[in-house]
Design a protein around this motif. Sequence first.
Motif, short mmCIF file in Angstrom:
data_model
loop_
_atom_site.label_atom_id
_atom_site.label_comp_id
_atom_site.label_asym_id
_atom_site.label_seq_id
_atom_site.Cartn_x
_atom_site.Cartn_y
_atom_site.Cartn_z
N TYR A 293 -0.08 5.95 -22.32
CA TYR A 293 0.61 5.47 -21.13
C TYR A 293 1.09 6.64 -20.27
N TYR A 294 0.85 6.51 -18.97
CA TYR A 294 1.35 7.46 -17.99
C TYR A 294 2.34 6.73 -17.07
N CYS A 295 3.27 7.50 -16.53
CA CYS A 295 4.17 6.97 -15.50
C CYS A 295 3.68 7.45 -14.14
N ALA A 296 3.61 6.53 -13.18
CA ALA A 296 3.22 6.88 -11.82
C ALA A 296 4.32 6.44 -10.87
N VAL A 297 4.65 7.29 -9.92
CA VAL A 297 5.62 6.97 -8.88
C VAL A 297 4.88 6.90 -7.55
N THR A 298 5.09 5.82 -6.80
CA THR A 298 4.45 5.66 -5.50
C THR A 298 5.52 5.46 -4.44
N ILE A 299 5.19 5.82 -3.21
CA ILE A 299 6.08 5.57 -2.07
C ILE A 299 5.25 4.92 -0.97
N GLY A 300 5.90 4.11 -0.13
CA GLY A 300 5.16 3.41 0.90
C GLY A 300 6.05 2.77 1.93
N ASP A 301 5.43 1.91 2.76
CA ASP A 301 6.15 1.25 3.85
C ASP A 301 6.95 0.05 3.35
N ASP A 302 6.39 -0.71 2.42
CA ASP A 302 7.07 -1.91 1.94
C ASP A 302 8.12 -1.58 0.89
N ALA A 303 7.78 -0.72 -0.03
CA ALA A 303 8.72 -0.27 -1.06
C ALA A 303 8.88 1.24 -0.93
N SER B 195 0.83 -1.20 0.00
CA SER B 195 0.00 0.00 0.00
C SER B 195 0.87 1.25 0.00
N CYS B 196 0.48 2.25 -0.79
CA CYS B 196 1.27 3.48 -0.88
C CYS B 196 0.74 4.53 0.09
N VAL B 197 1.63 5.41 0.53
CA VAL B 197 1.24 6.53 1.39
C VAL B 197 1.21 7.85 0.62
N ASP B 198 1.78 7.86 -0.57
CA ASP B 198 1.72 9.01 -1.45
C ASP B 198 2.09 8.54 -2.85
N ALA B 199 1.66 9.29 -3.85
CA ALA B 199 1.92 8.91 -5.24
C ALA B 199 1.71 10.12 -6.13
N ALA B 200 2.18 10.02 -7.37
CA ALA B 200 2.00 11.10 -8.35
C ALA B 200 2.10 10.52 -9.74
N ILE B 201 1.27 11.04 -10.64
CA ILE B 201 1.41 10.75 -12.05
C ILE B 201 2.38 11.78 -12.61
N THR B 202 3.51 11.31 -13.14
CA THR B 202 4.57 12.23 -13.54
C THR B 202 4.42 12.75 -14.96
N GLY B 203 3.68 12.04 -15.82
CA GLY B 203 3.49 12.50 -17.19
C GLY B 203 3.28 11.34 -18.14
N ILE B 204 3.13 11.67 -19.42
CA ILE B 204 2.94 10.67 -20.47
C ILE B 204 4.30 10.09 -20.86
N ILE B 205 4.34 8.77 -21.04
CA ILE B 205 5.58 8.10 -21.42
C ILE B 205 5.36 7.32 -22.71
N PRO B 206 6.43 6.99 -23.43
CA PRO B 206 6.28 6.23 -24.68
C PRO B 206 5.72 4.84 -24.41
N GLY C 182 9.00 5.16 2.73
CA GLY C 182 8.71 6.44 2.09
C GLY C 182 7.66 7.21 2.86
N GLU C 183 7.79 8.53 2.92
CA GLU C 183 6.86 9.35 3.71
C GLU C 183 6.13 10.40 2.89
N LYS C 184 6.87 11.24 2.17
CA LYS C 184 6.25 12.32 1.40
C LYS C 184 6.88 12.41 0.02
N LEU C 185 6.11 12.91 -0.93
CA LEU C 185 6.58 13.04 -2.31
C LEU C 185 6.15 14.39 -2.85
N THR C 186 7.05 15.06 -3.54
CA THR C 186 6.70 16.31 -4.23
C THR C 186 7.30 16.26 -5.63
#
Length: 435
Positions: free
Chosen positions: A231-241, A208-219, A292-296
């Motif tokens: 296709y979009y790229c998403a970056v997530t952060i969390g307790d396990d990863a 489970s993620c604690v924060d995430a963001a869609i960073t943009g369109i990718i090839p 992971g705790e926070k993402l900007t």
Amino acid sequence: MSRRSHHLTELGCIACEDLAEFGAGKEGWLAPDAGTTVLCAIDAHSIAIANRSLVLILGWSDPDEQRVKIRPELSPIEAERITTIEWLVFDDIKVIAVGTSRGFLLIYSLRGDLIHRQMVYHGQIIKLRVRGTKKDQMQDISSGDVCVVMPGVIARFDGSDIQSMLQRWFQDTHSRFWDEKPNKDPEDDENSHGRLPYQLWNVSKYGSCVDAAITGIIPPPLMELQSSQRYYCAVTIGDDAVISAFRLSVDRKRNQKRSFNHLLENLLDKLLMSWFMPASALTCLKDHPRKGEKLTLSPSGTLAAITDSLGRILLLDTQALVVVRLWKGYRDANCFFMEMLVNRDDKHPSSSHHAPGKSDYCLCLAIHAPRKGVIEVWQMRTGPRLLALNCAKGCRLLQPTYRFGSLSDSPYVPLEVFLLNGDSGQLSVLNRLLN
């Protein structure tokens, strides 16, 4: 009148009696590590502050501006509460969006009228993240989207869909004001303009993620160059990863077929509530016990600053998916990207009226380390620390949200970072010029 110090310019004060409901008056009530979580969202001339059940909108530039209190109808049976707030700002429309612990997205006018209420997914909304995009690489046409982050789930609303819904609501509200016919029951008017279309992805493969963001369109993948998928790229952060990245798929043809009538659309949305679009894992970083705790995210989406439970800040290149920089010793830190004019005295010496453009600014990262009581600004990607200034314990770093539909011929407005002192109520902005 604004007062300017060496690195800060005072803009106004939000101190008022209404803030007592949020704990104002107690030392450090606004600090990020305060026992009672207080949410803040800032925009030009206004700030929204929320606790579990109340949103307060007040102006910081005009002390006489009327304050607005919004008390959403929350379910007492399920202990529903407000979990996040964010401004949605278009050319001529500004509203406040609220996310709840039951997965509802609520949108209110500045008068406190409920404009829209919609279930996104069953679960707590952790974050509402507004992101700017480019519709056409050949033209300077701006668009954007709203990313809804939930534990293990990401939803995406297109900014143009939200804007169209808001325009219809304000037009109907204006016409009803002049209409001699009786007004409809407000409860019958809820979502009278239809549910907002959105895409939904499951990104819980690495926990489970604690924060995430869609960073943009990718090839697209190598063998799918002619695919109808986007296709979009998403970056997530969390307790396990600590960090995970996913490729999110959207069928553009399916996404365009939205010509259902209102009743059928609502029925299909309820039936397909648990249906997710494809999301494939790209990479992940597991480093127990680091969490992971926070993402900007940077304005272009190419960089992400991630804080973790070991007091480190990781600078991630979201295109190469590689950590390109690391800071240590910043527990409970908050970060925002900002733009500054660095050593510009030698440029345009004969033109005192030169308006800086985007190319004149350099991208920086502002880091608020509350345990140290300091704010630092570092030049991206590998530049030096540009400044460090002390701040009070009860301060919080804030940044205005992306403004949809900004005109390309309007003066460039750089990314700024604001500092709110909860103990004094003073709001300041970090100066963008650094010599």
